[in-house]
Design an enzyme around this catalytic site. Sequence first.
Site, mmCIF file in Angstrom:
data_model
loop_
_atom_site.group_PDB
_atom_site.id
_atom_site.type_symbol
_atom_site.label_atom_id
_atom_site.label_comp_id
_atom_site.label_asym_id
_atom_site.label_seq_id
_atom_site.Cartn_x
_atom_site.Cartn_y
_atom_site.Cartn_z
ATOM 1 N N LYS A 143 39.043 38.111 42.127
ATOM 2 C CA LYS A 143 38.482 37.095 41.204
ATOM 3 C C LYS A 143 37.669 36.210 41.917
ATOM 4 C CE LYS A 143 40.253 33.264 39.917
ATOM 5 N NZ LYS A 143 40.961 32.149 39.321
ATOM 6 N N ASP A 200 39.969 35.527 34.942
ATOM 7 C CA ASP A 200 41.158 34.618 35.025
ATOM 8 C C ASP A 200 42.042 34.142 33.774
ATOM 9 O OD1 ASP A 200 39.502 33.456 32.852
ATOM 10 O OD2 ASP A 200 39.321 31.460 33.768
#
Length: 254
Positions: free
Chosen positions: A162, A181
Site C-alpha cells: 500500500k 486502505d
Amino acid sequence: MRIEAGCVMLVVSHMPAKEITETAAVHTVTPPKKVPKPKTATERKARIKRIEAELDKLYPNATCALHHETAWQLLAATILSAQCTDERVNKVTPELFRKFPTIADMAHAQLEEVVEQIRSTGFFNNKAKSLIGAAKRIRDEYGGEVPRKMEDLLTVPGAARKTANVVLGTAFGIASGVVVDTHVQRISQRLDLTKSEEPVKIEQDLMKVIERERWISFAHQTIHFGRQICVARKPRCGVCPMDPICYAADKTLA
C-alpha cells in the site's frame, strides 16, 4: 511535476477535495432489493463507468491528503499514517522534516530523537525504526533517491505494498497498482467491486475492472468518498449519487 537539471522536482498542490456539507438527505434512498444488479459483462462495465463518472463529479482534483514536497517526505508521511489519521500526521511532519530535512539526516538520527517527534502518531518506536531504516536503505542501496520500482520499494523498511503504491502513484505518477486502505477496501466491497477480504486480492480485483489510467485517481477519489459520504458506521446514502446503483445490504434508509 517538472524536470530540472536531470532530476525530478515535485510541485505538489494540497488543494482539498470538494467538501460535502449536506447533513440532511437530498433524495429518497432506494432500498437495496429494488436496485437491479448487473447480469452481463456489458452491464457490469456500464455500472463501473457510472461509478467512475460520479467520483469524477465529486472529486475531480482529488489527491493524497498527506502534505509533502518530495518523494521521501511522502514515504515518511505514509509510514507514519499507519493506524493514524492524515490530519495528525500533517501536524507532526512539518517539525519532523525541519529537524531531519534530508534522507541523510534521518539515516543519522538517533531513535530517541525521532520518537520524540512522532510520538503522537502512535506505534512510535516501530515507526521511528522504520523511518531510520528506510533512510539508511535508500541512502546505501539507491544512492539517496527513493526508488521508482515496486520491487525495490518493497525492500525499504516500513514500505509494504500500500505504501509503495502511494509513493509511486502520487510522487512519480506511476500506476503500479491500486492503493487499498481501509476506505478503498470498504467501498469496493459495498459497491460489489470485490468479494475479497484480503487487501492484495482486493487490489487484484480492482486492477481487473478499473482501467490502468484511473488506478491512481480512483484510490484518491474513493478515499475521499469513504471519509465524506460512504462512511463506515452510517453511510450517508441520502446524499450519495451512487444510491441508484448501490445494492449494499447496509444502506442507510432513513
